[in-house]
Write a protein that holds these residues in place. Structure first.
Motif, short mmCIF file in Angstrom:
data_model
loop_
_atom_site.label_atom_id
_atom_site.label_comp_id
_atom_site.label_asym_id
_atom_site.label_seq_id
_atom_site.Cartn_x
_atom_site.Cartn_y
_atom_site.Cartn_z
N ALA A 1 0.82 -1.21 0.00
CA ALA A 1 0.00 0.00 0.00
C ALA A 1 0.85 1.26 0.00
N GLU A 2 2.00 1.23 0.71
CA GLU A 2 2.84 2.41 0.77
C GLU A 2 3.45 2.74 -0.60
N ASP A 3 3.68 1.72 -1.42
CA ASP A 3 4.20 1.97 -2.77
C ASP A 3 3.13 2.62 -3.66
N VAL A 4 1.88 2.18 -3.48
CA VAL A 4 0.78 2.79 -4.22
C VAL A 4 0.61 4.24 -3.80
N GLU A 5 0.64 4.46 -2.50
CA GLU A 5 0.52 5.82 -1.96
C GLU A 5 1.64 6.72 -2.48
N GLN A 6 2.85 6.20 -2.45
CA GLN A 6 4.00 7.00 -2.91
C GLN A 6 3.88 7.31 -4.40
N TYR A 7 3.47 6.32 -5.19
CA TYR A 7 3.35 6.55 -6.63
C TYR A 7 2.30 7.62 -6.91
N LEU A 8 1.13 7.50 -6.27
CA LEU A 8 0.06 8.44 -6.54
C LEU A 8 0.40 9.84 -6.03
N SER A 9 1.05 9.93 -4.87
CA SER A 9 1.45 11.23 -4.34
C SER A 9 2.44 11.92 -5.27
N SER A 10 3.43 11.16 -5.75
CA SER A 10 4.42 11.73 -6.66
C SER A 10 3.81 12.11 -7.99
N PHE A 11 2.89 11.27 -8.46
CA PHE A 11 2.26 11.54 -9.75
C PHE A 11 1.52 12.87 -9.73
N TYR A 12 0.69 13.08 -8.74
CA TYR A 12 -0.12 14.30 -8.71
C TYR A 12 0.67 15.51 -8.23
N ILE B 1 -4.58 -6.33 -8.59
CA ILE B 1 -3.80 -7.32 -7.85
C ILE B 1 -4.43 -8.69 -8.11
N SER B 2 -3.68 -9.74 -7.79
CA SER B 2 -4.27 -11.08 -7.90
C SER B 2 -4.16 -11.78 -6.56
N PHE B 3 -5.12 -12.65 -6.31
CA PHE B 3 -5.20 -13.40 -5.06
C PHE B 3 -5.55 -14.84 -5.40
N PRO B 4 -4.56 -15.76 -5.28
CA PRO B 4 -3.15 -15.58 -4.94
C PRO B 4 -2.40 -14.82 -6.04
N THR B 5 -1.15 -14.42 -5.72
CA THR B 5 -0.32 -13.72 -6.69
C THR B 5 0.27 -14.71 -7.69
N GLU B 6 1.05 -14.20 -8.63
CA GLU B 6 1.72 -15.05 -9.61
C GLU B 6 2.68 -16.03 -8.95
N TYR B 7 3.09 -15.74 -7.73
CA TYR B 7 4.01 -16.63 -7.02
C TYR B 7 3.31 -17.42 -5.91
N GLY B 8 1.98 -17.44 -5.96
CA GLY B 8 1.22 -18.25 -5.01
C GLY B 8 1.12 -17.66 -3.62
N THR B 9 1.58 -16.42 -3.44
CA THR B 9 1.52 -15.78 -2.14
C THR B 9 0.18 -15.10 -1.94
N LEU B 10 -0.11 -14.74 -0.69
CA LEU B 10 -1.43 -14.21 -0.34
C LEU B 10 -1.34 -12.86 0.35
N TYR B 11 -2.31 -12.02 0.09
CA TYR B 11 -2.49 -10.80 0.85
C TYR B 11 -3.23 -11.14 2.14
N SER B 12 -2.81 -10.56 3.24
CA SER B 12 -3.57 -10.68 4.48
C SER B 12 -4.75 -9.71 4.41
N LYS B 13 -5.70 -9.87 5.32
CA LYS B 13 -6.83 -8.94 5.36
C LYS B 13 -6.33 -7.54 5.66
N GLU B 14 -5.32 -7.43 6.51
CA GLU B 14 -4.75 -6.12 6.83
C GLU B 14 -4.15 -5.47 5.59
N GLU B 15 -3.42 -6.24 4.80
CA GLU B 15 -2.81 -5.71 3.58
C GLU B 15 -3.87 -5.32 2.56
N LEU B 16 -4.90 -6.16 2.42
CA LEU B 16 -5.97 -5.86 1.47
C LEU B 16 -6.73 -4.60 1.90
N THR B 17 -6.95 -4.47 3.19
CA THR B 17 -7.64 -3.28 3.71
C THR B 17 -6.83 -2.03 3.45
N ALA B 18 -5.52 -2.12 3.64
CA ALA B 18 -4.65 -0.96 3.40
C ALA B 18 -4.69 -0.55 1.93
#
Length: 342
Positions: free
Chosen positions: A114-125, A141-158
């Motif tokens: 989420a912090e990377d998304v925030e940083q990208y959008l802040s810099s963009f505007y 995003i994908s759930f699971p990801t291309e590497y079979g990993t998972l977002y936690s509910k906390e990460e998805l909420t962020a």
């Protein structure tokens, strides 16, 4: 040969084939206006615990990603995604073909932070010349990801909070969704997805259906007010729509979707533990049906004499990254044979 290339090598779950044969000579109205499709939609909305969601059926994953992303974006917008994301790597430029740039963000074990998304959008505007740039309109995003990993509910909420703060849509590719939902340690539910995302889809093609993906729209955006029209505009509206509805009605009856996914994940965990016991650690801690290992080329060549699996990138000089995938059709005997010969 035993097969670990992907999770859509076999035809379909026997329960689905049985229902397709039983109803083969029935004549129903087209384009998903039949009773089977209506019941499938009700079952999915019930499983999501969100009666306000809208459900649509498409045939395949690339078709679904392209159609959904083209719907949620304005013509001048692009979509943010992990640099390892499926739409950025393995969809032949389908999103760009629809006129939308894929904006690659750093990936962390396949995930976007989420912090990377925030940083990208802040810099963009913050850039006064952003009007001359491709405007980010959504996050994929994908759930699971291309590497079979998972977002936690906390990460998805962020991620959801960042997207909605900046008025960007959040879209979750669920081609392998069931494998993530049943994985050990997962705390994300269908209701969480229906609450935190604007749109996601429940994969059928990779989880026991002959074909089919169920798109669940949670957004009240007017962009979805004519979604059926947009689906048809993309050549993605199946005339014999009942074939999709019937399959998902079957998948969401008697917990078949969950049971089939759990079977695959259990065997993938057995495969993972077997590799570890023989000194081969996975390159990433995937709790789902995809497992990745860096193996010596001589081991790969020996295994490929009786088993099929995929290189995950180019072959290296001495060792290579390979992927093993389990599915509803994988047998315990196949995993045992693989491990015995490893």
């Amino acid at each position: 040969m035993i097969h670990f290339d992907s999770d859509y090598m076999a035809g379909a779950l026997p329960e689905i084939m049985k229902r397709l044969v039983e109803t083969n000579l029935e004549e129903t109205t087209g384009y998903g206006s039949d009773d089977y499709t209506a019941r499938a939609k009700d079952l999915i909305k019930k499983a999501c615990a969100n009666p306000d969601s809208q459900v649509y059926f498409l045939v395949g994953g690339t078709q679904t990603n392209k159609t959904v992303i083209d719907t949620i974006l304005e013509r001048y917008e692009g979509v943010m995604a992990a640099d390892t994301g499926h739409i950025n790597v393995h969809e032949s430029g389908a999103i760009e073909n629809a006129g939308h740039k894929v904006i690659a963000l750093p990936s962390h074990e396949g995930k976007v932070h989420a912090e990377d998304v925030e940083q990208y959008l802040s810099s963009f505007y913050a850039d006064e010349s952003y009007a001359h740039m491709n405007i980010p309109g959504a996050l994929y995003i994908s759930f699971p990801t291309e590497y079979g990993t998972l977002y936690s509910k906390e990460e998805l909420t962020a991620l959801s909070n960042v997207c909605h703060k900046w008025n960007k849509s959040l879209f979750v590719d669920g081609a392998r969704l069931g494998y993530g939902l049943v994985a050990e340690g997962n705390d994300v539910t269908l209701n969480d997805l229906a609450t935190l995302t604007d749109v996601f889809y429940i994969g059928g093609t990779k989880q026991g259906a002959l074909f089919g993906e169920a798109v669940v729209v949670n957004s009240k955006s007017p962009r979805f007010s004519h979604f059926t029209t947009i689906i048809k505009m993309h050549g993605a509206l199946l005339a014999k729509g009942r074939l999709l509805g019937l399959q998902f009605e079957t998948l969401f009856t008697d917990d078949l979707y969950t049971r089939a996914a759990k079977h695959a994940v259990n065997l993938a965990m057995k495969l993972q533990k077997g590799f570890i016991a023989k000194g081969y650690n996975p390159i990433i801690a995937s709790p789902t049906n995809q497992q990745f290992f860096q193996l010596p080329n001589e081991v790969i060549d020996r295994l490929m004499k009786f088993a099929t699996f995929e290189y995950w990138g180019p072959r290296g000089d001495n060792s290579s990254l390979v992927r093993f995938v389990c599915s509803w059709a994988t047998t315990d005997e196949a995993v045992e044979t693989l491990l015995k010969n490893l």
